[in-house]
Scaffold this active site. Structure first.
Site, PDB file in Angstrom:
ATOM      1  N   SER A 184       0.853  -1.196   0.000  1.00 47.28           N
ATOM      2  CA  SER A 184       0.000   0.000   0.000  1.00 47.28           C
ATOM      3  C   SER A 184       0.882   1.237   0.000  1.00 47.28           C
ATOM      4  CB  SER A 184      -0.877   0.003   1.255  1.00 47.28           C
ATOM      5  OG  SER A 184      -1.496   1.262   1.404  1.00 47.28           O
ATOM      6  N   TYR A 207      -1.307  -0.381  10.432  1.00 48.13           N
ATOM      7  CA  TYR A 207      -1.351  -0.558   8.977  1.00 48.13           C
ATOM      8  C   TYR A 207      -0.081  -0.016   8.326  1.00 48.13           C
ATOM      9  CZ  TYR A 207      -3.442  -0.973   4.331  1.00 48.13           C
ATOM     10  OH  TYR A 207      -3.711  -1.340   3.025  1.00 48.13           O
TER      11      TYR A 207
HETATM   12  N1  LIG Z   1      -8.854  -1.143  -0.674  1.00 55.31           N
HETATM   13  C1  LIG Z   1      -7.867  -0.267  -0.849  1.00 55.31           C
HETATM   14  O1  LIG Z   1      -8.113   0.912  -1.179  1.00 55.31           O
HETATM   15  C2  LIG Z   1      -6.429  -0.704  -0.673  1.00 55.31           C
HETATM   16  C3  LIG Z   1      -5.437   0.269  -0.846  1.00 55.31           C
HETATM   17  C4  LIG Z   1      -4.100  -0.107  -0.735  1.00 55.31           C
HETATM   18  C5  LIG Z   1      -3.780  -1.425  -0.457  1.00 55.31           C
HETATM   19  N2  LIG Z   1      -4.773  -2.347  -0.286  1.00 55.31           N
HETATM   20  C6  LIG Z   1      -4.374  -3.749   0.000  1.00 55.31           C
HETATM   21  O2  LIG Z   1      -4.964  -4.612  -0.949  1.00 55.31           O
HETATM   22  C7  LIG Z   1      -5.178  -5.906  -0.360  1.00 55.31           C
HETATM   23  C8  LIG Z   1      -6.623  -6.339  -0.596  1.00 55.31           C
HETATM   24  O3  LIG Z   1      -7.450  -5.400   0.048  1.00 55.31           O
HETATM   25  P1  LIG Z   1      -9.039  -5.318  -0.204  1.00 55.31           P
HETATM   26  O4  LIG Z   1      -9.347  -3.889  -0.369  1.00 55.31           O
HETATM   27  O5  LIG Z   1      -9.467  -6.303  -1.221  1.00 55.31           O
HETATM   28  O6  LIG Z   1      -9.542  -5.761   1.260  1.00 55.31           O
HETATM   29  P2  LIG Z   1     -10.854  -6.529   1.750  1.00 55.31           P
HETATM   30  O7  LIG Z   1     -11.962  -6.379   0.777  1.00 55.31           O
HETATM   31  O8  LIG Z   1     -11.045  -6.089   3.154  1.00 55.31           O
HETATM   32  O9  LIG Z   1     -10.395  -8.067   1.718  1.00 55.31           O
HETATM   33  C9  LIG Z   1      -9.344  -8.498   2.532  1.00 55.31           C
HETATM   34  C10 LIG Z   1      -9.179  -9.992   2.363  1.00 55.31           C
HETATM   35  O10 LIG Z   1      -8.088 -10.408   3.205  1.00 55.31           O
HETATM   36  C11 LIG Z   1      -8.508 -11.563   3.899  1.00 55.31           C
HETATM   37  N3  LIG Z   1      -7.816 -11.725   5.181  1.00 55.31           N
HETATM   38  C12 LIG Z   1      -7.718 -10.839   6.208  1.00 55.31           C
HETATM   39  N4  LIG Z   1      -7.020 -11.369   7.217  1.00 55.31           N
HETATM   40  C13 LIG Z   1      -6.666 -12.624   6.840  1.00 55.31           C
HETATM   41  C14 LIG Z   1      -5.942 -13.678   7.435  1.00 55.31           C
HETATM   42  N5  LIG Z   1      -5.429 -13.567   8.686  1.00 55.31           N
HETATM   43  N6  LIG Z   1      -5.767 -14.827   6.743  1.00 55.31           N
HETATM   44  C15 LIG Z   1      -6.283 -14.962   5.493  1.00 55.31           C
HETATM   45  N7  LIG Z   1      -6.991 -14.009   4.870  1.00 55.31           N
HETATM   46  C16 LIG Z   1      -7.183 -12.857   5.531  1.00 55.31           C
HETATM   47  C17 LIG Z   1     -10.012 -11.385   4.106  1.00 55.31           C
HETATM   48  O11 LIG Z   1     -10.572 -12.640   4.384  1.00 55.31           O
HETATM   49  P3  LIG Z   1     -11.986 -12.825   5.144  1.00 55.31           P
HETATM   50  O12 LIG Z   1     -13.016 -12.720   4.064  1.00 55.31           O
HETATM   51  O13 LIG Z   1     -11.869 -14.187   5.751  1.00 55.31           O
HETATM   52  O14 LIG Z   1     -12.087 -11.742   6.175  1.00 55.31           O
HETATM   53  C18 LIG Z   1     -10.407 -10.786   2.774  1.00 55.31           C
HETATM   54  O15 LIG Z   1     -10.637 -11.795   1.823  1.00 55.31           O
HETATM   55  C19 LIG Z   1      -4.808  -5.760   1.122  1.00 55.31           C
HETATM   56  O16 LIG Z   1      -3.508  -6.266   1.340  1.00 55.31           O
HETATM   57  C20 LIG Z   1      -4.841  -4.257   1.347  1.00 55.31           C
HETATM   58  O17 LIG Z   1      -3.997  -3.850   2.407  1.00 55.31           O
HETATM   59  C21 LIG Z   1      -6.086  -2.016  -0.380  1.00 55.31           C
END
Ligand SMILES: NC(=O)c1ccc[n+]([C@@H]2O[C@H](COP(=O)([O-])OP(=O)(O)OC[C@H]3O[C@@H](n4cnc5c(N)ncnc54)[C@H](OP(=O)(O)O)[C@@H]3O)[C@@H](O)[C@H]2O)c1
Length: 232
Positions: free
Chosen positions: A138, A153
């Protein structure tokens, strides 16, 4: 390609799973609760030969080790490991009201998770002719642009960037392409509804990055989803 994706049930992980399946790849979709991942179970109906679903909590070494043993009996190699699972907790916390559990949990999931995945799956990754590891990081991992909150984070993503750089150096002679990637600001459960990027568009860009494998990799391995270097 055989692609392993963590956090495959929702958000970016789910979109990338769908993109890879559409492109004809084999996906090892890793989720915490397979039976609750309805969308993956539906995809299994249409892609029974190319979708494998595994139970992995990336913050639990034993869970990663068990899944890695099972995966090794079912596929010959992993071409791309996508460490996508992540959490954002205690976003508004400042030093005066810090909840230590949020920091520890962030480090376990966002930093230790990818380290554990690589450590246990490395033998399979090294069997690929064009191995790649994408650590979904990120912009929050940049020191130069950081604010005054979300300790867990920011610290965990900054450490993930450092891990990615050390790993890239460490695996250089094995030809493993390692990148830490800021995916963009996405409209997911973690992101906000007014964020500019859809997880589907980001998945498409990441897919192109995986295919191209960025034959000329940048010296500093922290990039955006187009391969442009991010500020450190
Ligand atoms: N959204 C943004 O704007 C943004 C920006 C920068 C970076 N990111 C990064 O992009 C990645 C994906 O984010 P997203 O926006 O798709 O988030 P999200 O919709 O909240 O999904 C997060 C996923 O991670 C899984 N997860 C969390 N803890 C876990 C664990 N201990 N073991 C296995 N799985 C786990 C969750 O599983 P469950 O369904 O079981 O909870 C979910 O499937 C992340 O690394 C995030 O930091 C996101």
């Amino acid at each position: 390609m055989i692609v392993l994706i963590t956090g495959a049930a929702r958000g970016l992980g789910r979109a990338l799973t769908e993109r890879c399946l559409q492109q004809g790849d084999t996906v090892l979709a890793c989720v915490r609760a397979p039976s609750a991942a309805r969308n993956l179970q539906d995809l299994l109906q249409t892609h029974p030969d190319r979708l494998y679903i595994y139970s992995i909590d990336v913050g639990d070494d034993a869970s990663v080790a068990n899944a890695a043993s099972l995966i090794a009996t079912q596929v010959p190699k992993i071409d791309c490991l996508v460490n996508n699972a992540g959490i954002l907790k205690g976003a508004s916390e400042r030093i005066h009201n810090l909840d230590m559990r949020n920091i520890r949990e962030s480090l376990e999931t966002n930093t230790m998770g990818p380290i554990s995945m690589v450590a246990y799956l490395l033998p399979l990754i090294l069997r690929s002719e064009r191995p790649m590891i994408l650590n979904i990081s990120s912009e929050a991992g940049s020191i130069s642009t950081v604010g005054n909150h979300s300790y867990g984070y920011h610290i965990s993503k900054c450490a993930l960037n450092m891990f990615s750089q050390i790993l890239a150096n460490d695996l250089k002679d094995h030809g493993v392409a390692v990148l830490a990637v800021h995916p963009g600001r996405m409209r997911t459960d973690m992101g906000l509804p007014d964020f500019p990027d859809s997880p589907e568009d980001v998945a498409q860009d990441l897919y192109e990055m995986m295919q191209a494998r960025m034959d000329t990799l940048p010296q500093i391995r922290f990039v955006d989803r187009f391969g442009t270097p991010m500020p450190l």
